[in-house]
Design an enzyme around this catalytic site. Structure first.
Site, PDB file in Angstrom:
ATOM      1  N   CYS A   1       0.813  -1.226   0.000  1.00 19.47           N
ATOM      2  CA  CYS A   1       0.000   0.000   0.000  1.00 19.47           C
ATOM      3  C   CYS A   1       0.839   1.266   0.000  1.00 19.47           C
ATOM      4  O   CYS A   1       0.308   2.356  -0.230  1.00 19.47           O
ATOM      5  CB  CYS A   1      -0.968   0.000   1.178  1.00 19.47           C
ATOM      6  SG  CYS A   1      -2.044  -1.419   1.178  1.00 19.47           S
TER       7      CYS A   1
ATOM      8  N   HIS B   1      -3.080   7.267   2.360  1.00 14.64           N
ATOM      9  CA  HIS B   1      -3.544   5.975   1.874  1.00 14.64           C
ATOM     10  C   HIS B   1      -4.946   5.731   2.417  1.00 14.64           C
ATOM     11  O   HIS B   1      -5.214   5.945   3.599  1.00 14.64           O
ATOM     12  CB  HIS B   1      -2.584   4.870   2.338  1.00 14.64           C
ATOM     13  CG  HIS B   1      -3.108   3.496   2.091  1.00 14.64           C
ATOM     14  ND1 HIS B   1      -3.636   3.109   0.866  1.00 14.64           N
ATOM     15  CD2 HIS B   1      -3.206   2.408   2.906  1.00 14.64           C
ATOM     16  CE1 HIS B   1      -4.021   1.844   0.953  1.00 14.64           C
ATOM     17  NE2 HIS B   1      -3.780   1.404   2.175  1.00 14.64           N
TER      18      HIS B   1
ATOM     19  N   ASN C   1     -10.199   0.033   0.141  1.00 17.58           N
ATOM     20  CA  ASN C   1      -8.732   0.120   0.131  1.00 17.58           C
ATOM     21  C   ASN C   1      -8.223  -0.481  -1.180  1.00 17.58           C
ATOM     22  O   ASN C   1      -8.311  -1.691  -1.381  1.00 17.58           O
ATOM     23  CB  ASN C   1      -8.197  -0.638   1.346  1.00 17.58           C
ATOM     24  CG  ASN C   1      -6.687  -0.645   1.443  1.00 17.58           C
ATOM     25  OD1 ASN C   1      -6.001  -0.291   0.494  1.00 17.58           O
ATOM     26  ND2 ASN C   1      -6.178  -1.061   2.584  1.00 17.58           N
TER      27      ASN C   1
HETATM   28  O1  UT7 Z   1      -3.769  -1.157   3.503  1.00 18.63           O
HETATM   29  C1  UT7 Z   1      -3.136  -1.730   4.588  1.00 18.63           C
HETATM   30  C2  UT7 Z   1      -3.538  -1.090   5.806  1.00 18.63           C
HETATM   31  N1  UT7 Z   1      -4.596  -1.831   6.461  1.00 18.63           N
HETATM   32  C3  UT7 Z   1      -5.262  -1.225   7.394  1.00 18.63           C
HETATM   33  O2  UT7 Z   1      -5.064  -0.045   7.606  1.00 18.63           O
HETATM   34  C4  UT7 Z   1      -6.230  -2.002   8.250  1.00 18.63           C
HETATM   35  C5  UT7 Z   1      -6.093  -1.547   9.665  1.00 18.63           C
HETATM   36  N2  UT7 Z   1      -7.056  -2.172  10.551  1.00 18.63           N
HETATM   37  C6  UT7 Z   1      -8.367  -1.869  10.527  1.00 18.63           C
HETATM   38  O3  UT7 Z   1      -8.789  -1.079   9.709  1.00 18.63           O
HETATM   39  C7  UT7 Z   1      -9.256  -2.464  11.569  1.00 18.63           C
HETATM   40  O4  UT7 Z   1      -8.478  -3.143  12.535  1.00 18.63           O
HETATM   41  C8  UT7 Z   1     -10.298  -3.437  10.971  1.00 18.63           C
HETATM   42  C9  UT7 Z   1     -11.330  -2.644  10.173  1.00 18.63           C
HETATM   43  C10 UT7 Z   1      -9.633  -4.458  10.094  1.00 18.63           C
HETATM   44  C11 UT7 Z   1     -11.060  -4.146  12.097  1.00 18.63           C
HETATM   45  O5  UT7 Z   1     -11.644  -3.210  12.953  1.00 18.63           O
HETATM   46  P1  UT7 Z   1     -11.516  -3.390  14.533  1.00 18.63           P
HETATM   47  O6  UT7 Z   1     -12.243  -2.271  15.137  1.00 18.63           O
HETATM   48  O7  UT7 Z   1     -10.049  -3.518  14.846  1.00 18.63           O
HETATM   49  O8  UT7 Z   1     -12.314  -4.726  14.784  1.00 18.63           O
HETATM   50  P2  UT7 Z   1     -11.816  -6.081  15.456  1.00 18.63           P
HETATM   51  O9  UT7 Z   1     -10.821  -6.753  14.599  1.00 18.63           O
HETATM   52  O10 UT7 Z   1     -11.465  -5.778  16.871  1.00 18.63           O
HETATM   53  O11 UT7 Z   1     -13.133  -6.943  15.446  1.00 18.63           O
HETATM   54  C12 UT7 Z   1     -14.245  -6.601  16.275  1.00 18.63           C
HETATM   55  C13 UT7 Z   1     -15.323  -7.617  16.092  1.00 18.63           C
HETATM   56  C14 UT7 Z   1     -14.814  -9.074  16.211  1.00 18.63           C
HETATM   57  O12 UT7 Z   1     -15.827  -9.823  16.873  1.00 18.63           O
HETATM   58  P3  UT7 Z   1     -15.667 -10.172  18.432  1.00 18.63           P
HETATM   59  O13 UT7 Z   1     -14.386 -10.969  18.512  1.00 18.63           O
HETATM   60  O14 UT7 Z   1     -15.593  -8.861  19.136  1.00 18.63           O
HETATM   61  O15 UT7 Z   1     -16.901 -10.946  18.702  1.00 18.63           O
HETATM   62  C15 UT7 Z   1     -14.740  -9.513  14.773  1.00 18.63           C
HETATM   63  O16 UT7 Z   1     -14.908 -10.904  14.637  1.00 18.63           O
HETATM   64  O17 UT7 Z   1     -15.885  -7.505  14.775  1.00 18.63           O
HETATM   65  C16 UT7 Z   1     -15.917  -8.793  14.160  1.00 18.63           C
HETATM   66  N3  UT7 Z   1     -15.782  -8.628  12.716  1.00 18.63           N
HETATM   67  C17 UT7 Z   1     -16.830  -8.411  11.905  1.00 18.63           C
HETATM   68  N4  UT7 Z   1     -18.148  -8.326  12.135  1.00 18.63           N
HETATM   69  C18 UT7 Z   1     -18.951  -8.077  11.080  1.00 18.63           C
HETATM   70  C19 UT7 Z   1     -14.643  -8.616  11.984  1.00 18.63           C
HETATM   71  N5  UT7 Z   1     -14.949  -8.407  10.687  1.00 18.63           N
HETATM   72  C20 UT7 Z   1     -16.287  -8.261  10.620  1.00 18.63           C
HETATM   73  C21 UT7 Z   1     -17.179  -8.016   9.550  1.00 18.63           C
HETATM   74  N6  UT7 Z   1     -18.500  -7.932   9.820  1.00 18.63           N
HETATM   75  N7  UT7 Z   1     -16.778  -7.844   8.281  1.00 18.63           N
END
Ligand code: UT7
Length: 331
Positions: free
Chosen positions: A125, A258, A288
């Protein structure tokens, strides 16, 4: 190549972009995933990422095809023809094939036949920031005069649509700039970094050997680890590039980060004391698009009239590797 020692700077002479025709909203994606028993929702995706829609390319549309469309627009807006281009750099993690480079495929499809240099850059990225920095350096030392610098991706090819933690985040697209030699800047300063210790938090670890795929060919990400690293390095590289150029946060007219997650962009803007109305945001409509996201956002903002000649732009990338960097530009 000819040497042009009197030309000491590079300047963005034109921009272009391309998106596949098929637009997929969060609701479309959620419905398709629900049919396979995987739960997600528009609310979750918008709340956690700011993404509302992305574009997906059909199988027959490759990174080079999107790159060619974006390049044609960039050439037109720069008022140049392919014959005047003497360097092509494509930043991509989703090349058309293992080799040759996507850049040589783009060169062929654009009908550029005079033998100019062409190469790919792999910095995920951050790829466009790396490519722009390399093109700037080559122009400044006189080995190129007009460079096509492209970010182009078909990330949909490497997404596991059974993994809701990643497949909702990415999209396909391309952006391009023509970077030309100039007697005034242009690009004011560049800043590039990588730290391979973090390579496993964002990777597509598979490869091909002996005619079969070895390892996992799908994108893997520890989202929270990436998030935490991203916010820190985007602030530090912004400060470094400003310092290199002798400028301050107050000089920035537009931040073009980005486009991965609106919350990362908000966090970066806050740290740089920039209001969100100085941040170009396209992640809501494109998702993204990895190396394509910055030039795509730049072109959208130029074409909509928000970015004007004379504005100071801070371009910032972060991604797999871990890689990060920035480019400060007087547009
Ligand atoms: O280009 C490269 C750069 N990449 C990035 O910048 C990505 C950086 N990271 C992020 O943007 C965020 O960490 C994410 C968007 C990927 C995830 O957001 P988060 O607030 O960190 O969520 P999380 O991983 O803590 O997940 C929270 C909950 C989990 O459930 P539990 O364990 O709390 O029950 C996940 O299983 O959300 C759940 N979850 C979803 N639920 C519905 C994860 N993906 C999804 C989904 N739909 N698509």
């Amino acid at each position: 190549m000819m040497s042009h020692p009197e030309l000491r700077h590079s300047r963005i002479a034109g921009t272009g972009s391309a998106l596949p025709a098929r637009r997929v909203t969060n609701a479309d994606l959620a419905a398709e995933m629900a049919s396979r028993g995987i739960e997600t929702s528009d609310d979750w995706i918008v709340d956690r990422t700011g993404i509302r829609a992305r574009h997906f390319a059909p199988k027959e549309q490759a990174s080079s095809d999107l790159a060619v469309q974006a390049s044609q627009q960039a050439l037109e807006s720069a008022g140049l023809s392919g014959a005047q281009i003497d360097l092509i750099i494509v930043a991509t993690s989703t090349p058309d094939m293992i080799f040759p480079s996507t850049a040589t495929i783009v060169q062929r499809k654009l009908g550029i036949v005079h033998g100019c240099a062409a190469m790919d850059v792999q910095a995920v990225c951050s790829g466009f920031i790396y490519a722009l920095s390399i093109a700037d350096a080559m122009i400044r030392v006189g080995t190129a005069r007009n460079a096509l610098v492209i970010g182009s991706e078909v990330f949909s090819r490497i997404l596991n649509f059974d993994d809701r933690t990643t497949c909702v985040l990415f999209g396909d697209g391309a952006g391009a700039v023509v970077l030309s030699a100039s007697d005034s800047p242009g690009i004011l300063a560049t800043d590039l970094h990588a730290d391979g210790r973090h390579l496993d938090i964002l990777c597509t670890p598979g490869t091909v050997a002996g005619g079969t795929v070895l390892g996992d060919p799908f994108l893997k990400m520890d989202g929270q680890a990436v998030f935490k690293l991203a916010v820190g390095v985007l602030e530090s590289t912004a400060r470094t590039v400003l310092e290199k150029a002798g400028r301050s946060e107050a000089d920035i007219d537009w931040l073009i980060p980005h486009q991965a997650n609106i919350r990362i962009m908000q966090g970066t803007a806050r740290k740089l004391k920039l209001p969100m109305d100085k941040v170009i945001v396209t992640v809501d409509q494109h998702g993204n698009t990895s190396a394509a996201s910055i030039p795509l956002a730049l072109d959208v903002a130029v074409r909509s009239g928000r970015i004007r000649r004379g504005d100071t732009l801070l371009l910032e990338g972060v991604g797999g590797g871990f890689t990060w960097g920035s480019v400060l530009v007087d547009y």
